[in-house]
Motif scaffolding. Structure first.
Motif, PDB file in Angstrom:
ATOM      1  N   UNK A 530      71.377  52.876 151.554  1.00 42.62           N
ATOM      2  CA  UNK A 530      72.825  53.124 151.604  1.00 42.62           C
ATOM      3  C   UNK A 530      73.143  54.181 152.667  1.00 42.62           C
ATOM      4  N   UNK A 531      72.313  55.221 152.676  1.00 36.94           N
ATOM      5  CA  UNK A 531      72.530  56.323 153.628  1.00 36.94           C
ATOM      6  C   UNK A 531      72.372  55.845 155.064  1.00 36.94           C
ATOM      7  N   UNK A 532      71.407  54.963 155.298  1.00 38.70           N
ATOM      8  CA  UNK A 532      71.186  54.451 156.650  1.00 38.70           C
ATOM      9  C   UNK A 532      72.414  53.672 157.110  1.00 38.70           C
ATOM     10  N   UNK A 533      72.932  52.851 156.216  1.00 43.09           N
ATOM     11  CA  UNK A 533      74.117  52.058 156.545  1.00 43.09           C
ATOM     12  C   UNK A 533      75.307  52.966 156.866  1.00 43.09           C
ATOM     13  N   UNK A 534      75.466  53.992 156.047  1.00 39.59           N
ATOM     14  CA  UNK A 534      76.539  54.968 156.258  1.00 39.59           C
ATOM     15  C   UNK A 534      76.356  55.658 157.615  1.00 39.59           C
ATOM     16  N   UNK A 535      75.133  56.043 157.881  1.00 40.82           N
ATOM     17  CA  UNK A 535      74.820  56.712 159.150  1.00 40.82           C
ATOM     18  C   UNK A 535      75.185  55.831 160.336  1.00 40.82           C
ATOM     19  N   UNK A 536      74.803  54.554 160.264  1.00 46.49           N
ATOM     20  CA  UNK A 536      75.094  53.630 161.366  1.00 46.49           C
ATOM     21  C   UNK A 536      76.601  53.522 161.592  1.00 46.49           C
ATOM     22  N   UNK A 537      77.344  53.439 160.507  1.00 49.25           N
ATOM     23  CA  UNK A 537      78.802  53.322 160.636  1.00 49.25           C
ATOM     24  C   UNK A 537      79.429  54.546 161.274  1.00 49.25           C
ATOM     25  N   UNK A 538      78.979  55.701 160.841  1.00 51.55           N
ATOM     26  CA  UNK A 538      79.544  56.939 161.391  1.00 51.55           C
ATOM     27  C   UNK A 538      79.140  57.084 162.862  1.00 51.55           C
ATOM     28  N   UNK A 539      77.900  56.741 163.150  1.00 50.47           N
ATOM     29  CA  UNK A 539      77.393  56.836 164.524  1.00 50.47           C
ATOM     30  C   UNK A 539      78.207  55.964 165.469  1.00 50.47           C
ATOM     31  N   UNK A 540      78.562  54.769 164.988  1.00 52.67           N
ATOM     32  CA  UNK A 540      79.324  53.837 165.833  1.00 52.67           C
ATOM     33  C   UNK A 540      80.668  54.413 166.232  1.00 52.67           C
ATOM     34  N   UNK A 541      81.187  55.339 165.431  1.00 52.88           N
ATOM     35  CA  UNK A 541      82.488  55.923 165.745  1.00 52.88           C
ATOM     36  C   UNK A 541      82.371  57.059 166.754  1.00 52.88           C
ATOM     37  N   UNK A 542      81.153  57.320 167.217  1.00 53.82           N
ATOM     38  CA  UNK A 542      80.996  58.390 168.203  1.00 53.82           C
ATOM     39  C   UNK A 542      80.907  59.764 167.561  1.00 53.82           C
ATOM     40  N   UNK A 543      80.052  59.855 166.549  1.00 47.91           N
ATOM     41  CA  UNK A 543      79.823  61.150 165.901  1.00 47.91           C
ATOM     42  C   UNK A 543      78.312  61.333 165.841  1.00 47.91           C
ATOM     43  N   UNK A 544      77.870  62.571 166.110  1.00 49.35           N
ATOM     44  CA  UNK A 544      76.430  62.832 166.030  1.00 49.35           C
ATOM     45  C   UNK A 544      76.036  63.025 164.574  1.00 49.35           C
ATOM     46  N   UNK A 545      75.337  62.028 164.044  1.00 48.33           N
ATOM     47  CA  UNK A 545      75.001  62.038 162.632  1.00 48.33           C
ATOM     48  C   UNK A 545      73.507  61.820 162.480  1.00 48.33           C
ATOM     49  N   UNK A 546      72.892  62.500 161.512  1.00 50.39           N
ATOM     50  CA  UNK A 546      71.495  62.221 161.223  1.00 50.39           C
ATOM     51  C   UNK A 546      71.262  62.180 159.724  1.00 50.39           C
ATOM     52  N   UNK A 547      70.048  61.843 159.364  1.00 49.42           N
ATOM     53  CA  UNK A 547      69.763  61.523 157.964  1.00 49.42           C
ATOM     54  C   UNK A 547      68.458  62.183 157.569  1.00 49.42           C
ATOM     55  N   UNK A 548      68.503  63.004 156.529  1.00 48.32           N
ATOM     56  CA  UNK A 548      67.293  63.679 156.070  1.00 48.32           C
ATOM     57  C   UNK A 548      66.586  62.812 155.044  1.00 48.32           C
TER      58      UNK A 548
END
Length: 631
Positions: A530-548
């Motif tokens: 779920x977190x990976x999917x969320x990360x991908x979505x946020x990343x696509x909007x042009x935000x620097x996001x990472x996942x621990x």
RNA sequence: GCCCAUGUGGCUCAGUGGUAGAGCACUUCCUUGGUAAGGAAGAGGUCAUCGGUUCGAUCCCGAUCAUGGGCUCCA
């Protein structure tokens, strides 16, 4: 100045024609002349010699005198000869120098000067004894520092505080009580700069960024380089690129500068390079090259280069050769350049003072002072915008020659209005450097030290000195007014960003500069998908996001994120999967948690970082894939 | 460059004239968690470098290098 001196039995020449730069000569002069037992001085005046004619002539005269005294020739023949150097002075200045040299020699010896700028055929019978041939390179003394001190000696300065409403308060910098005066009560930043810069007040503390830059994996010392050359980890590199990107955006998109790229190394034997080096107290890196003729190795003795210690060389050299019309002015140039200065060991300090640093430079070449001042204002405002966007503490200091202050005070007040700040003004009784007016944005660190960031300098002299001319509407050559400016060293911006963050109870970078803007932390590995999917979505909007996604407890992962100054921390578990509402910890709001959808979070971030440069994350976005660089 | 301070595993630091220890990080295993440290085991160090004193030096002395601060200088 290059000299070739030959003791001859006989020397004669005859004029065969004019070159385009020929000087007018007396029609009574004979076309053909011959001398017996002369000392012939072939002389090439090089670029830069005209900067200090008296000095160069004195040196040449002394050198010639020494030889003449030994050889006792009947007469000296000063023979202009362009072929001893590839770096010729302007013909007009060469004639000035040659005449001065003739006058200098006349004091002790009869001397004849051959005409300048004529084709001549000549015959020479060299005596051939050991002293009969010699050549020498005469360069100006490395005394610039001393002479500058001499110049500066009788320049008086007075200080005042200028408010954005135009009000002036004279301040006496001999009296330390001024620091507690009411004038400065409402302007703590300006007070700190005055204390640090003018009264040399020191807190004797290590700026906390020195250790933080390493702990945060921004920058670190590099033991395999020289002191003062740091390495930047990915997070530091991202910061560096974002700041550079901002500088570039101002230069290219907003000011439409022409961008150039020029060499890093320059010939130390060129007088203009050496001249500048002397004004930097010869604190440069030397670059030696292999001697190709040597069979045993070693360096070529005749070649020495320097790593550039300022950004101006390449541009000035380029423009000296350019054809510029008044119709093209103002001309703006941008260069993003690394400079190298061999600072003394004890002067180095973290990211504040380095031996290599990066300066994005903007130079405007202007028609006259009016136009120069317009450029000045444009540049000032851009740099003020950056200082505001980076959210760092700074104060403004202007340094102005008296006559310009009287004339342009209103324009300065305009700028202070724009900045909504007062400024310390140093008024100089006369020109001390090449500029008539400059200002500095002095950034302030967390231990009340200051360091210069942006500067703009209105230069009324260098164009002449470096031969940067344009053709005016009357068809004549004229020197430009040059507006030098820089946003400031990128490394220093990094320094002050870290220092500024550390002044706060909850340190944090401005969002547009945060290496990671959003950290997603799954409660357990069941929620990683779920977190990976969320990360991908946020990343696509042009935000620097990472996942621990590492195998740590939730509490520990939160702790790591806090230590990294993560602006937004999103924890996802069963609740988030079911509701789609995220629990977002916001560092700008006291680390409190807020319930937002991912769309709302992205919107908030986009809104805050509007108009700022953006770059993707330059680290793996899964923390399990990231090496630990430090600690 | 001068003056002062510091230099012990990747990081932060203890410690001793008889060749080293902790916590974190790292590796493996257990744990599957709700907003600043869950548990266990393992691997990691010529104690900055080079000399000197000593039977013996990480420790004492000297030099060098590096880092920080002050002077000076500077973006």
């Amino acid at each position: 100045m290059q000299l070739l001196i030959i003791h001859a039995d006989e020397f004669g020449y005859s004029l065969t024609g004019k070159t385009p730069v020929a000087e007018e000569i007396d029609s009574n002069l004979k076309d053909e002349v011959c001398f017996e037992e002369p000392l012939v001085v072939f002389c090439t005046v090089e670029r830069g010699d005209e900067n200090d004619v008296a000095d160069i002539v004195e040196r040449a005269v002394n050198a010639i005198k020494e030889i003449a005294n030994k050889l006792k020739p009947r007469i000296l023949v000063l023979y202009p000869y362009a072929h001893l150097s590839s770096n010729l002075a302007e013909p007009s200045s060469a004639i000035v120098v040659l005449n001065a040299l003739k006058t200098g020699i006349e004091f002790f010896y009869p001397v004849y000067r051959a005409p300048f700028g004529w084709y001549k055929s000549f015959k020479i019978a060299c005596k051939g004894h050991p002293l009969s041939e010699s050549s020498m390179h005469i360069v100006a003394a490395p005394l610039l520092k001393k002479t500058r001190e001499d110049v500066v000696k009788d320049v008086e300065s007075r200080f005042l505080i200028l408010n954005s409403d135009g009000g002036e308060t004279a301040i006496d910098l001999k009296n330390k009580d001024i620091l507690n005066d009411d004038v400065l009560k409402d302007f703590p930043s300006l007070r700190k700069v005055i204390a640090y810069e003018e009264f040399k007040v020191r807190e004797c503390e290590t700026p906390p960024s020195v250790s933080a830059m390493r702990r945060l994996e921004i920058a670190d010392y590099e033991e395999n380089s020289d002191s003062g050359h740091l390495r930047f980890y990915p997070k530091g590199t991202l910061l560096y690129k974002l700041l550079s990107g901002w500088a570039e955006d101002i230069a290219l998109n907003s000011l439409k500068c022409m961008e150039i790229e020029t060499p890093l190394i320059y010939d130390w034997n060129k007088s203009e390079i050496k001249g500048q080096g002397e004004s930097f107290h010869e604190r440069h890196y030397s670059v030696f090259v292999p001697d190709e003729k040597s069979k045993t190795g070693g360096f070529a003795v005749s070649k020495e280069f320097v790593l550039r210690f300022a950004g101006d060389f390449g541009l000035f050299s380029m423009l000296k050769d350019a054809k510029i019309s008044y119709k093209q002015l103002p001309l703006r140039f941008y260069e993003f350049s690394k400079s190298f200065r061999y600072e003394k060991r004890g002067e180095l300090s973290g990211l504040k003072r380095l031996r290599s640093f990066t300066m994005p430079d903007i130079h405007s070449f202007c028609l006259d002072i009016e136009e120069g001042f317009n450029e000045y204002q444009v540049l000032y405002k851009k740099y003020a915008d950056l200082a505001e966007a980076a959210d760092i503490e700074y104060a403004i200091v202007f340094r102005i020659v008296e006559e310009y202050y009287d004339k342009y005070k209103d324009k300065i007040v305009e700028l202070l209005k724009y900045s909504k700040k007062p400024a310390l003004i140093e008024i100089l009784s006369k020109m001390k450097h090449y500029w008539a007016l400059k200002h500095e944005f002095q950034g302030i660190d967390s231990v009340n030290g200051s360091c210069q960031l942006s500067t703009v300098q209105l230069d009324v002299e260098d164009a002449k000195r470096y031969g940067i001319n344009f053709i005016s509407d009357t068809g004549e050559k004229a020197g430009c007014i040059i507006c030098h400016s820089s946003i400031g060293a990128i490394e220093r911006w990094m320094y002050l960003l870290i220092e500024e963050a550390l002044k706060k109870d909850i340190p944090v970078f401005p969002l547009w500069l945060s290496p990671t803007q959003v950290r997603i932390i799954p409660v357990s590995d069941k929620f990683v998908d779920f977190a990976v999917e969320l990360k991908e979505n946020i990343y696509k909007s042009g935000v620097r996001v990472d996942l621990d996604d590492r195998d740590f407890s939730l509490g520990k992962k939160i702790m790591f994120a806090e230590e990294e100054w993560l602006p937004y921390i999103v924890v996802v578990g069963r609740k988030e999967v079911e509701s789609g509402i995220l629990s977002v910890r916001n560092r700008y709001k006291g680390r409190k948690n807020f319930n937002l959808t991912s769309e709302e979070l992205v919107k908030e971030i986009k809104n805050v970082t509007k108009d700022m440069p953006y770059r993707n994350l330059i680290l793996p976005d899964m923390l399990s894939k990231r090496p630990v660089f430090f600690g």
